[in-house]
Design a protein around this motif. Structure first.
Motif, PDB file in Angstrom:
ATOM      1  N   TYR A  26      -9.876  -2.119  -9.765  1.00 47.65           N
ATOM      2  CA  TYR A  26      -8.504  -2.105  -9.384  1.00 47.65           C
ATOM      3  C   TYR A  26      -8.062  -2.217  -8.109  1.00 47.65           C
ATOM      4  CZ  TYR A  26      -8.426  -1.375 -14.195  1.00 47.65           C
ATOM      5  OH  TYR A  26      -8.578  -1.375 -15.698  1.00 47.65           O
ATOM      6  N   GLN A  29      -5.444  -4.706  -6.778  1.00 48.50           N
ATOM      7  CA  GLN A  29      -4.404  -4.296  -7.119  1.00 48.50           C
ATOM      8  C   GLN A  29      -3.803  -3.015  -6.287  1.00 48.50           C
ATOM      9  OE1 GLN A  29      -6.665  -5.240  -9.367  1.00 48.50           O
ATOM     10  NE2 GLN A  29      -5.866  -5.828 -11.246  1.00 48.50           N
ATOM     11  N   MET A  33      -0.577  -2.889  -4.127  1.00 48.34           N
ATOM     12  CA  MET A  33       0.374  -1.779  -4.436  1.00 48.34           C
ATOM     13  C   MET A  33       0.786  -1.103  -3.135  1.00 48.34           C
ATOM     14  SD  MET A  33      -0.135   0.066  -8.057  1.00 48.34           S
ATOM     15  CE  MET A  33      -1.947   0.054  -8.144  1.00 48.34           C
ATOM     16  N   ARG A  88       5.480  -3.664  -6.875  1.00 53.71           N
ATOM     17  CA  ARG A  88       4.249  -2.387  -6.789  1.00 53.71           C
ATOM     18  C   ARG A  88       4.526  -1.861  -8.180  1.00 53.71           C
ATOM     19  NH1 ARG A  88       5.278   2.406  -7.256  1.00 53.71           N
ATOM     20  NH2 ARG A  88       7.470   2.390  -6.387  1.00 53.71           N
ATOM     21  N   TRP A  90       5.589  -3.325 -11.045  1.00 54.52           N
ATOM     22  CA  TRP A  90       4.823  -4.211 -11.884  1.00 54.52           C
ATOM     23  C   TRP A  90       3.417  -4.454 -11.957  1.00 54.52           C
ATOM     24  CZ3 TRP A  90       2.939  -9.628 -11.362  1.00 54.52           C
ATOM     25  CH2 TRP A  90       3.017 -10.276 -12.965  1.00 54.52           C
ATOM     26  N   VAL A  91       2.875  -4.368 -10.809  1.00 54.12           N
ATOM     27  CA  VAL A  91       1.347  -4.295 -10.707  1.00 54.12           C
ATOM     28  C   VAL A  91       0.744  -2.981 -11.373  1.00 54.12           C
ATOM     29  CG1 VAL A  91      -0.749  -4.165  -8.963  1.00 54.12           C
ATOM     30  CG2 VAL A  91       1.239  -5.835  -8.759  1.00 54.12           C
ATOM     31  N   GLN A  92       1.445  -2.097 -10.846  1.00 51.43           N
ATOM     32  CA  GLN A  92       1.242  -0.448 -11.315  1.00 51.43           C
ATOM     33  C   GLN A  92       1.107  -0.471 -12.836  1.00 51.43           C
ATOM     34  OE1 GLN A  92       3.597   2.320  -9.543  1.00 51.43           O
ATOM     35  NE2 GLN A  92       3.090   3.842 -11.026  1.00 51.43           N
ATOM     36  N   CYS A  95      -1.906  -2.284 -14.411  1.00 52.05           N
ATOM     37  CA  CYS A  95      -3.228  -2.007 -14.054  1.00 52.05           C
ATOM     38  C   CYS A  95      -3.668  -0.634 -14.172  1.00 52.05           C
ATOM     39  CB  CYS A  95      -3.826  -2.762 -12.905  1.00 52.05           C
ATOM     40  SG  CYS A  95      -3.290  -1.538 -11.449  1.00 52.05           S
TER      41      CYS A  95
END
Ligand SMILES: Nc1ncnc2c1ncn2[C@@H]1O[C@H](COP(=O)(O)OP(=O)(O)O)[C@@H](O)[C@H]1O
Ligand SMILES: [Mg+2]
Length: 594
Positions: A26, A29, A33, A88, A90-92, A95
């Protein structure tokens, strides 16, 4: 799992560092973030700078044309903050939950690989809290805390440099404020590490007590021990409360200091700043910007307390996880283990001795026994004589401590576990059913079983009752489904064992919970299965013993006599004694039922 408690706390950060392999997929990602977080907090911090321009520019000059431009910039910063905050999160959200799942799956897989001997001693509650709350704590830190730790430290540095350039005497004051923060952080970390470990261990203990009370609810109620068990729970839960209070107090103290430092700093900045403005060393706009920035710095400083706390908790959680991960599965394929292939079923115990790991005396010693292909040998012995232990050695639930067990002449430790367990089918005294359909429970060991094979196994085990369940074979049974009687569960377990005609059948007292009538039917059906299979059957009743070609008498951990049922009955008084005790109670039981 008492040995886990002795683990030194020094390794905590090391354990957390070892978790980095889970972050590796990750990295991209995490970078996104990190950047998003930086932009969010940066935009938030930039707004005071715009205010400075507004005050020193349009407001001071009375020229409103620049106001539109600056107002637009402030709006843009606000939008940036919102958009990047969303990115942030959303990605968090996906993943980091992926990562949490990956850790949890690994832990589960490892727990499955660990031998029965490990689970004999491990407390279920400790394993459950490790698989749930500990992993969640780690996810919270790696996916959130760690990013903000980096972002906050970066921002603190950048803002401080900016403040130093804006007006160095005040900037220096901000730099100095890091000294008490660092000092109290060190003290905090030292105290918190102990408190958080204790809390997490106690959570596991509480979970264990709850689990035991739930599983043993019948006994608890039947013996009227609700108060006693409730007392144990109260004790554990009070201890947890006390430990949590200690933890919260440490955190509260630390937080108070983290709150105080920016406030004191602000007061000093205002005081010294006002003097500087009066002396003409500083513009009013710069002072406003300075003060606003110092106010905004309060958040990263305070957040530090929270981040360090979850950082510490996740380090402890990582410790607890690695205690499990670092336990090597003692029973595993040897290098060069080969596939057993189709076994003929010649089973031989050669000078076998066995001691439970961690126990101080042998349960079995000097066991020599040969079961010819297709032969059935019954094991008879008093309770506690080691019958269950003996049967557990064949599928390698435990490994022998001395001597060896061979199948078709090969040491069972030289073949792969998968092929061994495909050849050897087992049914135990207390049959465990899983929360799944009757069919899934039956085919657990042989997912590829055909309908015809399933029907045959059901018929052999006299488990035809499954067809009468509300949804037949599709009926959900086990903990989350329909409850079955002890006899029904034993018959299902027996059907599961005989499914697919294994080369070796190991049955530990498979008929103990059956009533006389069903027992007769199952015995009749078993006779057919046993005729073709090598089998080791622990038996109590003469009628079951009669299914066997030969009987081995287990006394004091070793085999003292082998022969046919009638030979032993004639020759061995001890054998007569054990069986007559059983048959007497059988007659009593049968009489009671009539
Ligand atoms: N997991 C274990 N750890 C240590 N000792 C055990 C364990 N399970 C059983 N024992 C001990 O081993 C002996 C044999 O037990 P077992 O094989 O279950 O006897 P049986 O099935 O003949 O009644 C008993 O003394 C028992 O207390
Ligand atoms: Mg037993």
């Amino acid at each position: 799992m008492s040995e886990d408690r002795s683990t030194s706390n020094k390794g905590s950060l090391h354990s957390l560092w070892r978790m980095r392999s889970y972050l590796r997929p990750y990295i991209g990602q995490m970078t996104v973030m990190g950047i998003a977080a930086l932009v969010t907090v940066g935009a938030e911090l930039a707004i005071p700078l715009v205010s400075q321009r507004v005050i020193d520019g349009p407001l001071a000059d009375g020229d409103s044309s620049g106001l539109w431009w600056l107002g637009g910039l402030a709006l843009l910063l606000g939008v940036l903050e919102a958009v990047f905050g969303f990115v942030r999160r959303w990605v968090q959200s996906f993943c980091m939950l992926d990562m949490e799942t990956a850790i949890r799956n690994d832990l589960y897989a490892h727990l499955q690989r660990l031998p029965v001997a490990y689970h004999d001693r491990a407390q279920t509650g400790q394993l459950v809290t490790r698989a749930t709350s500990d992993i969640t704590t780690i996810r919270r830190f790696l996916g959130f805390g760690l990013i903000f730790l980096v972002v906050n430290v970066t921002l603190f540095t950048v803002v401080t440099i900016y403040l130093l350039r804006l007006y160095w005497p005040l900037g220096l004051l901000v730099v100095l404020s890091a000294v008490p923060v660092a000092y109290f952080t060190l003290i905090f970390e030292r105290e918190y590490i102990v408190a958080s470990r204790r809390c997490q261990d106690l959570q596991g203990d509480v979970a264990t007590v709850v689990e035991e009370a739930a599983v043993g609810i019948r006994i608890v109620k039947a013996l009227g021990r609700r108060r006693t068990i409730g007392g144990r729970f109260l004790h554990e839960s009070r201890q947890l409360r006390r430990a949590s209070l200690v933890k919260v107090r440490i955190l509260a103290k630390f937080w108070a200091i983290l709150d105080l430092v920016p406030q004191v700093l602000l007061a000093l900045v205002l005081l010294i700043g006002a003097l500087a403005v009066a002396a003409g060393d500083l513009t009013l706009g710069s002072l406003v910007a300075f003060v606003s920035l110092v106010v905004l710095l309060a958040w990263p400083i305070e957040a530090l307390g929270w981040i360090l706390a979850i950082g510490q908790e996740s380090a402890t959680a990582a410790d607890r996880l690695y205690e499990v991960f670092d336990t090597e599965p003692m029973i595993a394929d040897r290098p060069g283990a080969h596939d057993l292939g189709a076994a003929r079923g010649l089973l031989r115990f050669e000078g076998v001795g066995f001691r439970f790991p961690g126990a101080d005396r042998d349960v079995l010693h000097g066991i020599d026994l040969t079961v010819e292909p297709g032969e059935t040998v019954a094991i008879v012995g008093a309770t506690g004589s080691g019958k269950t232990a003996l049967t557990a050695l064949v599928p390698r639930l435990y490994d022998v401590s001395s001597g060896r067990i061979t199948l078709d002449g090969t040491d069972i430790r030289d073949v792969t576990l998968t092929s061994l367990r495909r050849a050897v089918a087992t049914a135990f005294e207390d049959p465990t059913l899983f929360s799944a359909s009757a069919r899934e429970n039956l085919t657990l060991g042989r997912l590829d079983a055909t309908d015809a094979e399933i029907a045959e196994a059901i018929s052999v085990a006299q488990a035809d009752f499954v067809y009468d369940l509300p949804w037949g074979l599709a009926t959900r049974i086990g903990e989350q489904g329909l409850s079955l009687s002890g006899g029904q569960r034993q018959r299902l377990a027996l059907a599961r064992a005989v499914l697919g005609r294994p080369s070796v059948l190991v049955l530990d007292d498979p008929l103990s919970a059956l009533d006389i009538h069903t027992e007769g039917l199952v015995e009749e059906a078993l006779r057919r299965v046993l005729a073709a299979t090598t089998a080791l059957v622990v038996a109590h009743r003469p009628s079951t013993v009669l299914l066997a070609d030969r009987v081995a008498l287990l006394e004091g951990g070793t085999i003292t006599a082998v022969g046919t049922h009638h030979e032993l009955l004639d020759r061995v008084p001890a054998y007569r004694q054990i069986l007559s005790a059983e048959s007497d109670s059988d007659e009593v039981l049968a009489g009671g039922r009539r």
